[in-house]
Design a protein around this motif. Structure first.
Motif, PDB file in Angstrom:
ATOM      1  N   GLU A 199      30.028  17.235  46.058  1.00 44.53           N
ATOM      2  CA  GLU A 199      30.241  16.130  46.996  1.00 44.53           C
ATOM      3  C   GLU A 199      31.712  15.728  47.070  1.00 44.53           C
ATOM      4  N   ARG A 201      34.193  17.834  46.932  1.00 43.69           N
ATOM      5  CA  ARG A 201      35.005  18.922  47.477  1.00 43.69           C
ATOM      6  C   ARG A 201      35.179  18.780  48.982  1.00 43.69           C
ATOM      7  N   LYS A 202      34.585  17.731  49.550  1.00 39.82           N
ATOM      8  CA  LYS A 202      34.706  17.403  50.973  1.00 39.82           C
ATOM      9  C   LYS A 202      34.328  18.574  51.871  1.00 39.82           C
ATOM     10  N   ASP A 203      35.296  19.166  52.562  1.00 41.25           N
ATOM     11  CA  ASP A 203      34.972  20.172  53.576  1.00 41.25           C
ATOM     12  C   ASP A 203      34.790  21.582  53.008  1.00 41.25           C
ATOM     13  N   LYS A 204      34.988  21.777  51.716  1.00 41.10           N
ATOM     14  CA  LYS A 204      34.866  23.111  51.147  1.00 41.10           C
ATOM     15  C   LYS A 204      33.397  23.506  50.967  1.00 41.10           C
ATOM     16  N   LYS A 205      33.120  24.778  51.179  1.00 38.93           N
ATOM     17  CA  LYS A 205      31.772  25.285  50.996  1.00 38.93           C
ATOM     18  C   LYS A 205      31.566  25.715  49.542  1.00 38.93           C
ATOM     19  N   PRO A 244      24.950  21.030  53.225  1.00 38.33           N
ATOM     20  CA  PRO A 244      26.315  20.961  53.784  1.00 38.33           C
ATOM     21  C   PRO A 244      27.288  21.922  53.109  1.00 38.33           C
ATOM     22  N   GLY A 245      26.960  22.376  51.908  1.00 42.74           N
ATOM     23  CA  GLY A 245      27.847  23.279  51.182  1.00 42.74           C
ATOM     24  C   GLY A 245      27.542  24.749  51.389  1.00 42.74           C
ATOM     25  N   GLN A 247      27.645  28.196  53.529  1.00 38.98           N
ATOM     26  CA  GLN A 247      28.315  28.951  54.598  1.00 38.98           C
ATOM     27  C   GLN A 247      27.471  30.171  54.907  1.00 38.98           C
TER      28      GLN A 247
END
Length: 418
Positions: A199, A201-205, A244-245, A247
């Motif tokens: 959570e 790591r923001k935008d990182k997958k 959300p994480g 890809q």
């Protein structure tokens, strides 16, 4: 006059007896069913002249690179034994239909190398012979137990396993340590801790999955400790937090995802063991984990290939010798080293035996005897349903409740707005 009538009647009686004798020769075999089954399980070899002149006929279902490697090992067999072998490959997606169509009309091969989950169907259709009819030792004590489950039907083993190619999770160890997780997490609390770290790591997958690949979906759930076919509420909640994480890797984009993993943009990727073996060379920071419990409960997910002998075999002894050679320790080493597929022999995973493999896959649960039956698992029986439901859940297009309802076979209730 009476004497002539006697001779005439005698001639008619003689003709009748002759006709009756010919009719009896056309009736089915009167031997017991058990005797007939034994006869069919032990086909008589062709005459020496036929065996010398005619090659073993083999059909395989392999991709181009695997087929080339098989041909190389087969060339070694021909040089060492003098026995000729003709191999035909069917790489098509409808290979099973093509194979069974040939078997149905009596034009099948002597030997076939096919996906292990096909074996039970081929056996129940009467297309192949039990392994005990051509191999002296088929107890399977030296083979990983779940693999054998796929090859058993009606109390017999019907194939000789060659390899397995399960999905694994490839972890970037340094990236994991960077976010504050010292070791690869086990199921349960450790995964919860990882999701909490994610959570921040923001935008990182966190993880990359091949788009639409149900085997990758199942492997992810297995590593998280979630039963794909019957998940707990807690397991589904964890999957929702992970969404959300994720890809998704589109076709042809695997190399980009792999580069991102090596550069620590990603923490892990789900991929087949054979693909991981080829990509992992020279990078000691990448570690593999295999969801053993998932595969112990669902052997079909191991995705192996096995040899089987056709019920139409013309040269049973030569066929048995060829299979024994192709599954020998020497051949298995060549096969695994070149293709990246994992061997199925337990001894290969002993510490002093396994060093020759390119990837350090550590097995524990899969090497133990299994108490499970030979029937298809619940997940296998609803695999198509799972494939669709898991994709919708992981892409955020359905809820946990809709996922569960889909697996339970309950139709989605329509609302008044639909």
């Amino acid at each position: 006059m009476k004497r002539k009538n006697y001779w005439f009647l005698f001639a008619i009686l003689l003709l009748s007896l002759t006709s009756l004798s010919q009719g009896q020769n056309m009736t089915p075999d009167n031997s017991s069913s058990e005797e007939r089954k034994t006869m069919s399980w032990n086909p008589q070899p062709s005459s020496p002249q036929d065996s010398d002149d005619q090659p073993i006929r083999v059909i395989t279902h392999l991709n181009e690179s695997d087929y080339k490697e098989l041909l190389d090992i087969n060339d070694n067999f021909i040089r060492e034994t003098g026995i000729q072998v003709e191999i035909k490959n069917i790489p098509d997606t409808d290979a099973y239909r093509q194979l069974t169509a040939a078997l149905e009309v009596g034009e099948g091969p002597d030997v076939m190398l096919v996906n292990s989950p096909w074996i039970r169907s081929l056996a129940s259709s009467g297309y192949i012979l039990p392994a005990e009819s051509y191999q002296s030792s088929t107890t399977g004590s030296d083979v990983i137990s779940p693999i054998l489950q796929m090859l058993e039907w009606n109390g017999y083993q019907w194939g000789i396993p060659l390899d397995m190619d399960p999905y694994v999770l490839v972890w970037q160890a340094h990236a994991l340590q960077t976010i504050g997780i010292p070791e690869i997490p086990q199921a349960g609390k450790e995964w919860k801790d990882l999701l909490v770290k994610q959570e921040n790591r923001k935008d990182k997958k966190l993880i990359a999955l091949p788009a639409g690949d149900a085997y990758a979906f199942a492997a992810l759930m297995g590593v998280m400790g979630t039963d794909p076919g019957n998940p707990t509420n807690e397991g589904l909640e964890s999957l929702s937090k992970l969404r959300p994480g994720i890809q998704f890797i589109e076709t042809g984009k695997m190399q980009e995802a792999w580069t991102s993993l090596k550069d620590e943009g990603l923490v892990m990727i789900a991929m087949s063991a054979s693909s991981a073996a080829k990509e992992r060379k020279g990078n000691g920071m990448l570690e593999l984990r295999l969801p053993e419990q998932l595969y112990a409960d669902n052997p079909f997910l191991l995705r192996g290939r096995s040899y089987a002998v056709s019920a139409q075999v013309q040269h049973p002894q030569n066929a048995a010798d060829w299979i024994a050679y192709m599954t020998s320790d020497k051949s298995q080493r060549l096969w695994s080293d070149t293709t990246g597929y994992l061997p199925v022999l337990k001894e290969m995973y002993q510490e002093d035996q396994f060093q020759w493999l390119q990837q350090p896959v550590h097995l524990d649960r899969l090497l133990k005897p299994t108490d499970g039956g030979t029937e298809a698992s619940a997940l296998q029986s609803k695999w198509d349903v799972f494939s669709k439901a898991a994709k919708l859940l992981l892409t955020g297009k359905s809820t946990e409740q809709e996922y569960r309802e889909a697996l339970e076979g309950r139709p989605k209730e329509k609302t008044s707005n639909e």
